[in-house]
Write a protein that holds these residues in place. Sequence first.
Motif, PDB file in Angstrom:
ATOM      1  N   GLU A 259      19.454  -5.394 -17.694  1.00  0.00           N
ATOM      2  CA  GLU A 259      20.091  -4.077 -18.156  1.00  0.00           C
ATOM      3  C   GLU A 259      20.744  -3.502 -16.857  1.00  0.00           C
ATOM      4  O   GLU A 259      21.645  -2.876 -16.829  1.00  0.00           O
ATOM      5  N   ARG A 260      20.082  -3.837 -15.695  1.00  0.00           N
ATOM      6  CA  ARG A 260      20.920  -3.381 -14.559  1.00  0.00           C
ATOM      7  C   ARG A 260      22.169  -4.136 -14.272  1.00  0.00           C
ATOM      8  O   ARG A 260      23.252  -3.513 -13.820  1.00  0.00           O
ATOM      9  N   VAL A 262      23.908  -5.001 -16.710  1.00  0.00           N
ATOM     10  CA  VAL A 262      24.821  -4.517 -17.779  1.00  0.00           C
ATOM     11  C   VAL A 262      25.429  -3.249 -16.974  1.00  0.00           C
ATOM     12  O   VAL A 262      26.699  -3.078 -17.028  1.00  0.00           O
ATOM     13  N   LEU A 263      24.724  -2.479 -16.559  1.00  0.00           N
ATOM     14  CA  LEU A 263      25.035  -1.136 -15.852  1.00  0.00           C
ATOM     15  C   LEU A 263      25.855  -1.237 -14.779  1.00  0.00           C
ATOM     16  O   LEU A 263      26.968  -0.833 -14.857  1.00  0.00           O
ATOM     17  N   CYS A 272      30.153   3.789 -16.624  1.00  0.00           N
ATOM     18  CA  CYS A 272      28.684   4.062 -16.231  1.00  0.00           C
ATOM     19  C   CYS A 272      28.201   4.975 -17.025  1.00  0.00           C
ATOM     20  O   CYS A 272      26.894   4.673 -17.077  1.00  0.00           O
ATOM     21  N   SER A 275      25.047   4.200 -21.808  1.00  0.00           N
ATOM     22  CA  SER A 275      23.828   3.974 -21.784  1.00  0.00           C
ATOM     23  C   SER A 275      23.381   3.090 -23.124  1.00  0.00           C
ATOM     24  O   SER A 275      22.430   2.442 -23.232  1.00  0.00           O
ATOM     25  N   VAL A 278      24.074  -0.382 -22.598  1.00  0.00           N
ATOM     26  CA  VAL A 278      23.036  -1.024 -21.916  1.00  0.00           C
ATOM     27  C   VAL A 278      21.876  -1.509 -22.920  1.00  0.00           C
ATOM     28  O   VAL A 278      21.407  -2.416 -22.959  1.00  0.00           O
ATOM     29  N   ASP A 279      21.569  -0.378 -23.785  1.00  0.00           N
ATOM     30  CA  ASP A 279      20.422  -0.749 -24.786  1.00  0.00           C
ATOM     31  C   ASP A 279      20.518  -1.746 -25.703  1.00  0.00           C
ATOM     32  O   ASP A 279      19.984  -2.595 -26.144  1.00  0.00           O
ATOM     33  N   GLY A 282      20.523  -5.245 -24.018  1.00  0.00           N
ATOM     34  CA  GLY A 282      19.185  -5.416 -23.584  1.00  0.00           C
ATOM     35  C   GLY A 282      18.532  -5.938 -24.734  1.00  0.00           C
ATOM     36  O   GLY A 282      17.629  -6.808 -24.723  1.00  0.00           O
ATOM     37  N   CYS A 300      21.728 -13.011 -16.255  1.00  0.00           N
ATOM     38  CA  CYS A 300      22.867 -12.374 -16.499  1.00  0.00           C
ATOM     39  C   CYS A 300      24.083 -12.871 -16.601  1.00  0.00           C
ATOM     40  O   CYS A 300      25.173 -12.324 -17.093  1.00  0.00           O
ATOM     41  N   ILE A 307      28.747  -7.267 -23.329  1.00  0.00           N
ATOM     42  CA  ILE A 307      29.422  -6.084 -23.224  1.00  0.00           C
ATOM     43  C   ILE A 307      30.654  -5.891 -23.856  1.00  0.00           C
ATOM     44  O   ILE A 307      31.043  -4.769 -24.456  1.00  0.00           O
TER      45      ILE A 307
END
Length: 311
Positions: A259-260, A262-263, A272, A275, A278-279, A282, A300, A307
């Motif tokens: 998830e980091r 992805v962010l 940015c 979220s 990101v979820d 994940g 990753c 995405i």
Amino acid sequence: MLAALCILVLLSFCPALCVFQKLYCSFSDSCDCDFRPNIRDLEWDIYKNVFGQHLVQDIVSEEVVKFLQNKNPDRPLVLSFHGSSGTGKTLVSSMLGTHLFASAMSSPYVHQFVATLHFPVPHRVQQYRRELKSWVQGNLTECAHSIFIFDEMERMPAGLVDVLEPFLGPSHVVFYTNYRKAVYVFISSTGEEVINRAALENRQSGQEREAIALADLEDAIAQAAYNNHTSGFFQSSIIQQKLITRFVPFLPLSRRHVERCVLSQLCQRGHCGRSDVVDAVGRDVAFHPVQGQYFSTTGCKAVSAKIDLFL
């Protein structure tokens, strides 16, 4: 100064003097050859953008700094990166080229070899050995600080990289070549079973991830690479002669690490605040083992495509 002198005597002496300049460059830090190390940016890049890899962050930074601070090293820096797909091996190798040369990875002194692309036919190993030795020696003569990156070592024909042995040890002399200032990076998935098992045992015992130490893994990775008959390091004299500075383990990534990733990629795209993406990514990533779902099967690596799917 040598370049200026070469221009002054262009008509009569330039060819000989320029040849001398290349030789001088291979033995001196005074020449250009695009070498512009920025250690601070390298360390920051590794700590900021390589997730879940405390061993990588510490080992690579420490070894590169120590190597570059030594103006007369007795051997080149040789790093062997091991771990599962998507854990950051290729990313870190590109960071080395990016922060050691002014032209980054496009520098003519950063040389990348991919086993399936450059050495695809196993029975041509003797031909590949001759070509690789000539390529490395010729480029070291051009620039002593050259970087050589060998990817997919698990698919490299056995015996091929052993031709590099004279360039890696402290006691050999290669004519007209200061080979001791070069950097070599080997990238391989060989040893991932050893690394992943250690990470799993660490997780199941409830210990902090940072409790995993290099001493727990390095010898086991070396043995796994040496004994794997499909590995380019199978019974390699490079391992036998202990010519690899460090075997660097890349640990499998948990969901929070993915998830980091992805962010980080979302921020690079100007999103940015997403979220929800990101979820979603994940939740969509596959994890193993079945019971526990601790580690991503692809790290990753597939994040960018996912995405695109959810953005």
